[in-house]
Scaffold this motif. Structure first.
Motif, PDB file in Angstrom:
ATOM      1  N   ALA A  85       1.032  -1.490   0.026  1.00  0.00           N
ATOM      2  CA  ALA A  85      -0.160  -0.048   0.015  1.00  0.00           C
ATOM      3  C   ALA A  85       0.759   1.301   0.273  1.00  0.00           C
ATOM      4  O   ALA A  85       0.374   2.154  -0.303  1.00  0.00           O
ATOM      5  N   VAL A  89      -1.131   1.572   7.545  1.00  0.00           N
ATOM      6  CA  VAL A  89      -2.619   1.233   7.319  1.00  0.00           C
ATOM      7  C   VAL A  89      -3.214   1.040   8.913  1.00  0.00           C
ATOM      8  O   VAL A  89      -2.387   0.615   9.729  1.00  0.00           O
ATOM      9  N   GLU A  91      -5.223  -0.866  11.143  1.00  0.00           N
ATOM     10  CA  GLU A  91      -5.693  -2.481  11.060  1.00  0.00           C
ATOM     11  C   GLU A  91      -6.189  -2.936  12.380  1.00  0.00           C
ATOM     12  O   GLU A  91      -6.092  -2.334  13.495  1.00  0.00           O
ATOM     13  N   ALA A 193      -3.964   4.680   5.304  1.00  0.00           N
ATOM     14  CA  ALA A 193      -4.813   3.781   4.557  1.00  0.00           C
ATOM     15  C   ALA A 193      -5.766   2.851   5.698  1.00  0.00           C
ATOM     16  O   ALA A 193      -5.419   2.680   6.743  1.00  0.00           O
ATOM     17  N   ASP A 195      -7.541  -0.583   6.409  1.00  0.00           N
ATOM     18  CA  ASP A 195      -7.649  -2.043   6.115  1.00  0.00           C
ATOM     19  C   ASP A 195      -9.143  -2.431   5.774  1.00  0.00           C
ATOM     20  O   ASP A 195      -9.937  -1.890   6.666  1.00  0.00           O
TER      21      ASP A 195
END
Length: 214
Positions: A85, A89, A91, A193, A195
């Motif tokens: 990515a 992230v 997550e 980002a 998940d």
């Protein structure tokens, strides 16, 4: 990229299948409902233990403090930079299953290793999800989502210390479950980002709120 991690991609190049340790590309030949023979390109994990039905687990860990019953439940999340990515992230804790390990054992072990917390599996049918495929049009990777509670009053959870590997750089934090959708939007605006497992959980909470399902 978010300021919490200074990692960066240096280059991307084709991978010789003989060098692959974690995944490989395969071509599947199949027939469609009309009997027409077709081909499908996809990826397969190389790490699933023999006899296991899943590759790993995702963990929904809810922090609870019995001494503060009015505090909204918090969900445990992580920030981890991911090379595919090229971003940090948001997550849930997760990990690959070991040989002869149950999903429940895997979840408790991974939670302790990645966050330092000791969790307890939620009782009844909600503790372990059905087998879920992350991206079935592209790869065969699958998992079970395991739901745990973390009792913050226990001595083991007073000063949690993760046991990370030398290639793991994970920041653990928590947010109120009721605010998960709003927090996902905020983190995205800051360059993180999201998940899909976190996003799907957030969407489910928001759907339940908007349509007054509970």
């Amino acid at each position: 990229m978010s300021p919490s991690n200074k990692s960066k991609v240096l280059k991307t190049e084709p991978l010789d299948y003989r060098e692959a340790k974690w995944a490989t590309l395969v071509k599947t030949t199949y027939t469609d409902p009309h009997g027409v023979e077709r081909n499908w390109e996809s990826s397969e994990r190389l790490t699933r233990p023999a006899g296991s039905e899943i590759d790993g687990v995702g963990i929904v860990a809810v922090l609870q403090d019995p001494s503060k019953p009015d505090t909204p439940p918090q969900i445990l999340l992580q920030k981890q930079w991911r090379p595919p990515a090229n971003a940090t992230v948001i997550e849930v804790p997760a990990g690959l299953i070991d040989p002869k390990e149950t999903p429940e054992q895997c979840a408790i072990r991974e939670l302790k290793e990645e966050t330092g917390y000791v969790g307890e599996i939620v009782g009844g049918a909600f503790g372990v999800s059905p087998v879920m495929f992350n991206d079935p049009g592209f790869c065969n990777t699958n998992l079970r989502m395991i739901h745990l509670t973390v009792n913050l009053s226990l001595p083991a959870n007073q000063n949690p210390q993760p046991e990370l590997e030398d290639n793991e750089f994970i920041e653990t934090f928590s947010v109120p479950i009721k605010d998960l959708w709003k927090e996902c939007r905020r983190y995205e605006s800051e360059g993180y980002a999201i998940d899909a497992r976190v996003g799907t959980l957030a969407e489910g909470v928001e759907c339940a709120r908007r349509w007054k399902l509970v």
